[in-house]
Design an enzyme around this catalytic site. Structure first.
Site, mmCIF file in Angstrom:
data_model
loop_
_atom_site.group_PDB
_atom_site.id
_atom_site.type_symbol
_atom_site.label_atom_id
_atom_site.label_comp_id
_atom_site.label_asym_id
_atom_site.label_seq_id
_atom_site.Cartn_x
_atom_site.Cartn_y
_atom_site.Cartn_z
ATOM 1 N N SER A 93 0.859 -1.171 0.000
ATOM 2 C CA SER A 93 0.000 0.000 0.000
ATOM 3 C C SER A 93 0.897 1.223 0.000
ATOM 4 O O SER A 93 2.060 1.145 0.407
ATOM 5 C CB SER A 93 -0.901 -0.005 1.241
ATOM 6 O OG SER A 93 -1.593 1.232 1.367
ATOM 7 N N ARG A 94 0.354 2.356 -0.456
ATOM 8 C CA ARG A 94 1.128 3.594 -0.345
ATOM 9 C C ARG A 94 1.329 3.985 1.116
ATOM 10 O O ARG A 94 2.228 4.745 1.448
ATOM 11 C CB ARG A 94 0.417 4.714 -1.108
ATOM 12 C CG ARG A 94 0.413 4.535 -2.624
ATOM 13 C CD ARG A 94 -0.058 5.807 -3.301
ATOM 14 N NE ARG A 94 -0.057 5.670 -4.748
ATOM 15 C CZ ARG A 94 -1.126 5.410 -5.482
ATOM 16 N NH1 ARG A 94 -2.295 5.251 -4.875
ATOM 17 N NH2 ARG A 94 -1.048 5.309 -6.787
ATOM 18 N N TYR A 109 4.486 0.077 -4.017
ATOM 19 C CA TYR A 109 4.152 -0.969 -4.981
ATOM 20 C C TYR A 109 5.401 -1.470 -5.689
ATOM 21 O O TYR A 109 5.529 -2.661 -5.996
ATOM 22 C CB TYR A 109 3.129 -0.459 -5.992
ATOM 23 C CG TYR A 109 1.836 0.002 -5.368
ATOM 24 C CD1 TYR A 109 1.230 -0.726 -4.338
ATOM 25 C CD2 TYR A 109 1.206 1.165 -5.791
ATOM 26 C CE1 TYR A 109 0.043 -0.312 -3.755
ATOM 27 C CE2 TYR A 109 0.017 1.591 -5.222
ATOM 28 C CZ TYR A 109 -0.561 0.853 -4.203
ATOM 29 O OH TYR A 109 -1.725 1.272 -3.622
ATOM 30 N N HIS A 142 -5.680 1.082 -12.527
ATOM 31 C CA HIS A 142 -5.447 -0.260 -13.061
ATOM 32 C C HIS A 142 -4.349 -0.300 -14.112
ATOM 33 O O HIS A 142 -3.503 -1.202 -14.105
ATOM 34 C CB HIS A 142 -6.747 -0.827 -13.648
ATOM 35 C CG HIS A 142 -7.691 -1.336 -12.610
ATOM 36 N ND1 HIS A 142 -8.823 -2.067 -12.916
ATOM 37 C CD2 HIS A 142 -7.685 -1.224 -11.258
ATOM 38 C CE1 HIS A 142 -9.461 -2.387 -11.810
ATOM 39 N NE2 HIS A 142 -8.795 -1.871 -10.793
ATOM 40 N N LYS A 145 -12.029 -6.326 -11.930
ATOM 41 C CA LYS A 145 -12.940 -5.749 -12.918
ATOM 42 C C LYS A 145 -13.493 -4.422 -12.356
ATOM 43 O O LYS A 145 -13.497 -4.221 -11.137
ATOM 44 C CB LYS A 145 -14.047 -6.756 -13.276
ATOM 45 C CG LYS A 145 -14.691 -7.465 -12.079
ATOM 46 C CD LYS A 145 -15.587 -6.565 -11.310
ATOM 47 C CE LYS A 145 -16.005 -7.147 -9.999
ATOM 48 N NZ LYS A 145 -15.932 -6.131 -8.933
ATOM 49 N N ARG A 172 -15.321 6.278 -3.658
ATOM 50 C CA ARG A 172 -14.726 6.051 -4.977
ATOM 51 C C ARG A 172 -15.782 5.889 -6.074
ATOM 52 O O ARG A 172 -15.541 6.289 -7.222
ATOM 53 C CB ARG A 172 -13.815 4.823 -4.964
ATOM 54 C CG ARG A 172 -14.511 3.497 -4.734
ATOM 55 C CD ARG A 172 -13.560 2.314 -4.776
ATOM 56 N NE ARG A 172 -14.268 1.056 -4.609
ATOM 57 C CZ ARG A 172 -14.832 0.391 -5.604
ATOM 58 N NH1 ARG A 172 -14.766 0.860 -6.839
ATOM 59 N NH2 ARG A 172 -15.465 -0.746 -5.381
ATOM 60 N N ASP A 198 -18.325 -0.511 -12.069
ATOM 61 C CA ASP A 198 -18.222 -1.296 -10.844
ATOM 62 C C ASP A 198 -19.319 -2.343 -10.720
ATOM 63 O O ASP A 198 -19.060 -3.482 -10.320
ATOM 64 C CB ASP A 198 -18.263 -0.377 -9.627
ATOM 65 C CG ASP A 198 -17.635 -1.013 -8.407
ATOM 66 O OD1 ASP A 198 -18.385 -1.534 -7.561
ATOM 67 O OD2 ASP A 198 -16.406 -1.018 -8.301
#
Length: 329
Positions: A37-38, A59, A80, A98, A166, A179
Site C-alpha cells: 500500500s502507499r 508498490y 489499473h 474488474k 470512490r 463497478d
C-alpha cells in the site's frame, strides 16, 4: 494436473482485497506472501490480519520481491493501467480486478504488453469461474433452451451519496457501470457472444458519474439483452436466459454462488442446481490463474483477453451514449 501453490502479492489492500485474501487462504493451496500500500501502516495492518509475511509501503518494492510470482491488483479503476502495466513489466503474472481498465484503449495496452512479455493476464471477473456458471455453460451447450431470444440481468446497490466515495468520484473512474454494470454486461456477453448493437439511457449522480444506466444490446442472431445498473437502489440482482424451448433463472445475487432453475415453456420447473458452498467464491478465480500458469498458458479460456477487450469497448460505447467521460480521457 495438480494446481500449484503460487506465491501472490496484493496491491491495494481494500475491501475486495480482504475478501479475496480470505477466500484464497480458506479454500485454496495458494499462498499470499506480500501486500503493498502507499501507506505502510495500512499494509502492515492487512499483513497482520491475514498472517502475510511481507508488507511494503511501495508498490515498486512489492514488484521487486522475487518471491512474488503473481500480483492481484485491487486498486480503483483509475489506477489499473499503471499498476498492472508495472507488474507486467516486472515479469509478474497479473489478476486485475474488474472492470479491467477505465476504457478499451487502456485495456488494449495491457493486453499487448502482457502478450509481448509472455506473462499471464486475466480480468478478475470472478463470476465466470463459479460452479453455477459452469452449469449455465453446460445447459447452453446442450441446446436445451432452444434458440436464445432474451437475456435479462440487473445489478443495483444503494450507495449513500458521498462525494469522497470512490464510486461517486470521477477522478477514480467511479459510477455504476464500471463497478456494478460490468456484471450484467459480462453475463450477457457470455451468453450472446459479441454484440451487434448497443444502446443505453442514463441518469447521472450528483458528482457527474453515471448513477443509473439501462442497456439494450443485440447479437448477430437478433437476440436481445436487457440490462440495468444503478447506485440509487438495491435491485433484485437476478438474471434469466430465455430460449424458444425453455429458460434458465438465476436467483439474486446472480453473479455470486446461487441456485439455477431450468424452467419449461409451461412454467414447470424441470431441474434445479444449488451450489455446494455459498461462501468463498473468489477462490475459484485464483485457482484458474494457478491452473493456467501450470499449463503454460498466458490467458484463460473462461475469460479470454479478447472478450475482456470487447466488453471494455461495449462499456466505452455505453458511456459515450449516456455522456460520461472521466478526467483525462
Amino acid at each position: 494436473m495438480k494446481v500449484p501453490s503460487l506465491h501472490w502479492g496484493i496491491i491495494a489492500p481494500g475491501g475486495i482485497a480482504s475478501s479475496f485474501t480470505e477466500a484464497v487462504q480458506s479454500h485454496t493451496a495458494q499462498r499470499i506472501v506480500a501486500v503493498a500500500s502507499r501507506d505502510l501502516g495500512r499494509a502492515r495492518s492487512f499483513a497482520s490480519r491475514f498472517d502475510i509475511p511481507h508488507a511494503y509501503g511501495s508498490y515498486d518494492d512489492l514488484l521487486g520481491d522475487s518471491r512474488v510470482e503473481v500480483v492481484y491488483v485491487a486498486s480503483p479503476h483509475s489506477e489499473h493501467l499503471t499498476h498492472a502495466l508495472n507488474a507486467i513489466e516486472a515479469g509478474k503474472h497479473v489478476l486485475l480486478e474488474k472492470a479491467f481498465t477505465r476504457n478499451a484503449e487502456e485495456a488494449a495496452r495491457l493486453i499487448a504488453a502482457a502478450r509481448q512479455r509472455g506473462v499471464f493476464l486475466m480480468e478478475a471477473m470472478w463470476t465466470r469461474f463459479l460452479p453455477h456458471i459452469d452449469v449455465v455453460r453446460q445447459v447452453l451447450g446442450s441446446g436445451a433452451l432452444g434458440e436464445i431470444r432474451t437475456v435479462v440481468a440487473d445489478h443495483g446497490q444503494y450507495m449513500v451519496p458521498d462525494a469522497t466515495h470512490r464510486l461517486y468520484a470521477p477522478a477514480l473512474a467511479g459510477g455504476a457501470l464500471l463497478d456494478l454494470g460490468v456484471y450484467p454486461v459480462s453475463f450477457a456477453s457470455l451468453v450472446l457472444g459479441e454484440f451487434a448493437t448497443v444502446s443505453a439511457v442514463g441518469t447521472p449522480a450528483f458528482t457527474g458519474v453515471d448513477g443509473q444506466v439501462s442497456i439494450v444490446a443485440t447479437n448477430a442472431a437478433g437476440a436481445h439483452a436487457l440490462l440495468n445498473t444503478t447506485l440509487f437502489a438495491r435491485t433484485p440482482t437476478t438474471a434469466s436466459i430465455t430460449g424458444t424451448r425453455a429458460r434458465l433463472e438465476l436467483d439474486g445475487d446472480f453473479y455470486a454462488p446461487t441456485p439455477v432453475r431450468l424452467i419449461g415453456r409451461d412454467n414447470e420447473v424441470l431441474d434445479v442446481y444449488t451450489p455446494p458452498r455459498p461462501d468463498g467464491g473468489l477462490c475459484f478465480e485464483a485457482a484458474e490463474v494457478a491452473r493456467c500458469v501450470a499449463e503454460g498458458r498466458t490467458e484463460s479460456a473462461l475469460m479470454p483477453l479478447d472478450e475482456t477487450l470487447r466488453i471494455m469497448r461495449t462499456l466505452d460505447e455505453i458511456r459515450r451514449t449516456v455522456g460520461n467521460r472521466f478526467p483525462g480521457e
